[in-house]
Scaffold this motif. Structure first.
Motif, PDB file in Angstrom:
ATOM      1  N   GLY A 341       0.876  -1.177   0.000  1.00  0.00           N
ATOM      2  CA  GLY A 341       0.000   0.000   0.000  1.00  0.00           C
ATOM      3  C   GLY A 341       0.904   1.215   0.000  1.00  0.00           C
ATOM      4  O   GLY A 341       0.970   1.970   0.962  1.00  0.00           O
ATOM      5  N   GLY A 343       1.113   4.025  -1.763  1.00  0.00           N
ATOM      6  CA  GLY A 343       0.689   5.385  -2.100  1.00  0.00           C
ATOM      7  C   GLY A 343       1.438   5.903  -3.318  1.00  0.00           C
ATOM      8  O   GLY A 343       1.546   5.227  -4.347  1.00  0.00           O
ATOM      9  N   ALA A 365      -4.835   2.057  -5.630  1.00  0.00           N
ATOM     10  CA  ALA A 365      -5.654   3.240  -5.970  1.00  0.00           C
ATOM     11  C   ALA A 365      -5.093   3.878  -7.247  1.00  0.00           C
ATOM     12  O   ALA A 365      -3.900   4.175  -7.314  1.00  0.00           O
ATOM     13  CB  ALA A 365      -5.640   4.229  -4.811  1.00  0.00           C
ATOM     14  N   ASP A 399      -3.419  -4.810  -6.532  1.00  0.00           N
ATOM     15  CA  ASP A 399      -3.793  -5.249  -5.181  1.00  0.00           C
ATOM     16  C   ASP A 399      -2.645  -6.126  -4.654  1.00  0.00           C
ATOM     17  O   ASP A 399      -2.302  -7.131  -5.292  1.00  0.00           O
ATOM     18  CB  ASP A 399      -5.093  -6.068  -5.298  1.00  0.00           C
ATOM     19  CG  ASP A 399      -5.581  -6.590  -3.965  1.00  0.00           C
ATOM     20  OD1 ASP A 399      -4.772  -6.661  -3.023  1.00  0.00           O
ATOM     21  OD2 ASP A 399      -6.762  -6.943  -3.877  1.00  0.00           O
TER      22      ASP A 399
HETATM   23  C1  LIG Z   1      -2.211   5.193   4.323  1.00  0.00           C
HETATM   24  S1  LIG Z   1      -1.646   4.934   2.685  1.00  0.00           S
HETATM   25  C2  LIG Z   1       0.071   4.665   2.922  1.00  0.00           C
HETATM   26  C3  LIG Z   1       1.003   5.208   1.857  1.00  0.00           C
HETATM   27  C4  LIG Z   1       2.475   4.935   2.131  1.00  0.00           C
HETATM   28  N1  LIG Z   1       2.737   3.537   2.391  1.00  0.00           N
HETATM   29  C5  LIG Z   1       2.975   5.729   3.311  1.00  0.00           C
HETATM   30  O1  LIG Z   1       2.965   5.199   4.423  1.00  0.00           O
HETATM   31  O2  LIG Z   1       3.365   6.892   3.166  1.00  0.00           O
HETATM   32  C6  LIG Z   1      -2.235   3.262   2.458  1.00  0.00           C
HETATM   33  C7  LIG Z   1      -2.362   2.899   1.016  1.00  0.00           C
HETATM   34  O3  LIG Z   1      -2.621   1.500   0.915  1.00  0.00           O
HETATM   35  C8  LIG Z   1      -3.390   1.315  -0.268  1.00  0.00           C
HETATM   36  N2  LIG Z   1      -4.022  -0.017  -0.227  1.00  0.00           N
HETATM   37  C9  LIG Z   1      -4.970  -0.487   0.608  1.00  0.00           C
HETATM   38  N3  LIG Z   1      -5.266  -1.767   0.340  1.00  0.00           N
HETATM   39  C10 LIG Z   1      -4.482  -2.136  -0.685  1.00  0.00           C
HETATM   40  C11 LIG Z   1      -4.312  -3.348  -1.419  1.00  0.00           C
HETATM   41  N4  LIG Z   1      -5.028  -4.448  -1.118  1.00  0.00           N
HETATM   42  N5  LIG Z   1      -3.414  -3.365  -2.419  1.00  0.00           N
HETATM   43  C12 LIG Z   1      -2.684  -2.270  -2.734  1.00  0.00           C
HETATM   44  N6  LIG Z   1      -2.802  -1.096  -2.075  1.00  0.00           N
HETATM   45  C13 LIG Z   1      -3.685  -1.026  -1.066  1.00  0.00           C
HETATM   46  C14 LIG Z   1      -4.355   2.461  -0.221  1.00  0.00           C
HETATM   47  O4  LIG Z   1      -4.929   2.713  -1.484  1.00  0.00           O
HETATM   48  C15 LIG Z   1      -3.483   3.606   0.287  1.00  0.00           C
HETATM   49  O5  LIG Z   1      -2.969   4.373  -0.762  1.00  0.00           O
END
Ligand SMILES: C[S@@+](CC[C@H](N)C(=O)[O-])C[C@H]1O[C@@H](n2cnc3c(N)ncnc32)[C@H](O)[C@@H]1O
Length: 504
Positions: A341, A343, A365, A399
């Motif tokens: 995840g 970002g 996303a 994902d």
């Molecule tokens: C809170 S952000 C964190 C961004 C970065 N890791 C940081 O800490 O600065 C969490 C991210 O996880 C992504 N996310 C959630 N479930 C996911 C999945 N199953 N696969 C890929 N990305 C996912 C969300 O879209 C979001 O952009």
């Protein structure tokens, strides 16, 4: 210096749940205390339920005072604002001659290049210099987003009516054989403050790439010293923003370029870089901010577009916290880092740049993964400008539970980050199972613990993924994350199957 480069938003609750007791927040300076109090109450809800967990064996940071009852709080991360605030003002950055990151083998800025040889937090194998960027045949043009292009998109026609483009453009030489960057001196007060950025680059280059002897003509307060002349020209230009003052600043930049160019041609910068094994945090932050300002900031609003209450709520860990995580996990350049995840890819890029390790991220996303791709491209170009070889960057738009390259990287990973503060319990449970595939000793850094409060290994829960995790609670502070000014907790779990074997 870098205005509006970092997301930070008005409170927006995306999901609520009853929280038990949260401990008293750390004290804040009075001017932010009132607005931050509500933030603290909200942001600390999830992790608070784990605070007294016997599964948590230690904490790495100073503890705050014991808990006090307060109102039920909400679970949230905040979305980006239209005008994001920058992560650090220049005054917040470590000052020269301050030892800003010399814990555990990192290098103080004030240290001469020659003395840095034995300091190595990169596993002893890191080659910092990009041979390509220093090769004689380089210096050609490659695609990157020049600061002037960003400023030009913001310029109002009226503001440039009296000047031609050539009047306001200055080109800056970076510490490599690569092309120069174009800066627009017309606007100092919007997304990129060209003047301050140029001066910061000159200071970082002087401190990181030059020996004391080579730095002598650049540093100090006497007239004629290269950086002093840049600062003097800046001061007069700020007071009197005329073309004549702009020409003075351009002349100071030309003098800097000439002095650096001489050292590049002499091979001094390449030799000095070969004597280093790590980069100071200040330089890492500067490069990452340059990338973010150019690739993300112009489109930061798009990160607001997600379904409230979903797993895709957006928020960022900021570079000082990520730096501490690297130190706490002791990750080295010959290891593998994964951000699940990821970002816009900030943490993945910081690992590749600061640690020099193979670095993976996966983001589902669409807007965030599109900006991650843009950041990766700009990052590559910027590191070439700076003459730095980084670890391999891999950013998957998918994902993470379904993506095969990421599942494979998880198996090989030494450090995995998952910013799961607002992930659903289903997703966190699936992640727990995924971590069963990790190798022994792998460290999993998370905002919410994968070991439930009070968890104990018993005869009936032998298959529980939490049984093989040894978790420690750590604390983050103000300005460590994008979504709150308050502090909070995060967790580092080490995979240790021996825990299971040790039980009767
Ligand atoms: C809170 S952000 C964190 C961004 C970065 N890791 C940081 O800490 O600065 C969490 C991210 O996880 C992504 N996310 C959630 N479930 C996911 C999945 N199953 N696969 C890929 N990305 C996912 C969300 O879209 C979001 O952009």
């Amino acid at each position: 210096m870098f205005k509006n480069s970092r997301i930070k938003a008005a409170p927006k609750v995306v999901r609520t749940e009853q929280a038990p007791v949260a401990k008293k927040p750390e004290p804040l300076p009075s001017k932010v205390a009132v607005s931050a109090r509500r933030e603290q109450q909200i942001a600390r809800s999830n992790a608070s339920s784990l605070r007294s967990s016997p599964a948590i064996s230690n904490r790495s940071s100073p503890a705050t005072s014991p808990s006090e009852d307060h109102e039920p709080s909400s679970r949230h991360l905040q979305v980006p604002k239209r005008k994001p605030t920058r992560q650090h003002s220049p005054s917040e950055l470590p000052k020269f001659n301050e030892s800003e990151d010399d814990e555990e083998g990192s290098t103080s800025f004030a240290q001469p290049v020659q003395k840095r040889q034995k300091q190595d937090n990169g596993g002893g194998k890191r080659q910092l210099r990009s041979r390509k960027a220093f090769s004689e045949n380089d210096g050609g043009k490659f695609k990157m987003i020049h600061a002037a292009e960003i400023v030009a998109t913001l310029r109002k026609p009226k503001a440039v009516a009296d000047t031609s483009i050539e009047d306001v453009i200055v080109e800056l030489q970076y510490p490599s054989a690569s092309q120069r960057e174009r800066y627009d001196l017309h606007f100092g007060k919007d997304r990129i403050d060209s003047i301050e950025e140029i001066i910061e680059i000159a200071k970082v280059v002087t401190k990181v790439y030059l020996t004391d002897e080579q730095a002598e003509p650049f540093l100090g307060q006497d007239n004629g010293k290269v950086i002093r002349e840049l600062e003097k020209a800046r001061n007069t230009l700020v007071k009197e923003p005329t073309q004549s003052r702009r020409e003075d600043f351009k002349k100071a930049v030309d003098d800097y370029n000439t002095a650096i160019q001489r050292l590049i041609q002499d091979g001094a910068l390449a030799r000095n870089l070969d004597n280093r094994y790590d980069l100071p945090l200040r330089m890492v932050q500067l490069i990452l901010r340059q990338v973010y300002d150019r690739a993300v900031s112009p489109d930061v609003d798009s990160l607001r577009k997600y379904d409230a209450g979903s797993d895709n709520v957006y928020g960022e860990l900021l570079s000082p916290l990520v730096d501490r995580i690297f130190k706490e996990t002791k990750i080295t350049s010959d290891q593998v880092f994964v951000d699940l995840g990821s970002g816009v890819g900030n943490v993945v890029l910081q690992a590749a740049l600061q640690v020099g390790c193979e670095s993976w991220g996966c983001e589902m996303a669409p807007n965030a993964s599109r900006l991650a791709k843009a950041q990766k491209k700009e990052f590559k170009a910027r590191c070439r400008l700076w003459g730095i070889a980084t670890g391999e960057v891999n950013l998957e738009a998918d994902d993470f539970m379904m993506n095969e390259p990421i599942k494979d990287a998880v198996k090989r990973a030494d450090v995995i980050l998952v910013n799961n503060e607002v992930f659903s319990s289903e997703l966190n449970n699936s992640l727990g199972l995924l971590f069963l595939d990790c190798k022994d000793g792998c460290k999993i850094v998370s905002l919410k613990s994968f070991v439930p409060e009070g968890h104990q290994i018993t005869a009936r829960n032998k298959g529980n993924p939490a049984n093989v995790l040894d978790v420690k609670r750590h604390q983050y502070y103000r300005s460590d994350v994008s979504w709150t000014d308050a502090g909070g907790d995060y967790y580092i779990a080490t995979k240790d199957p021996q825990r299971l074997a040790d039980r009767p």
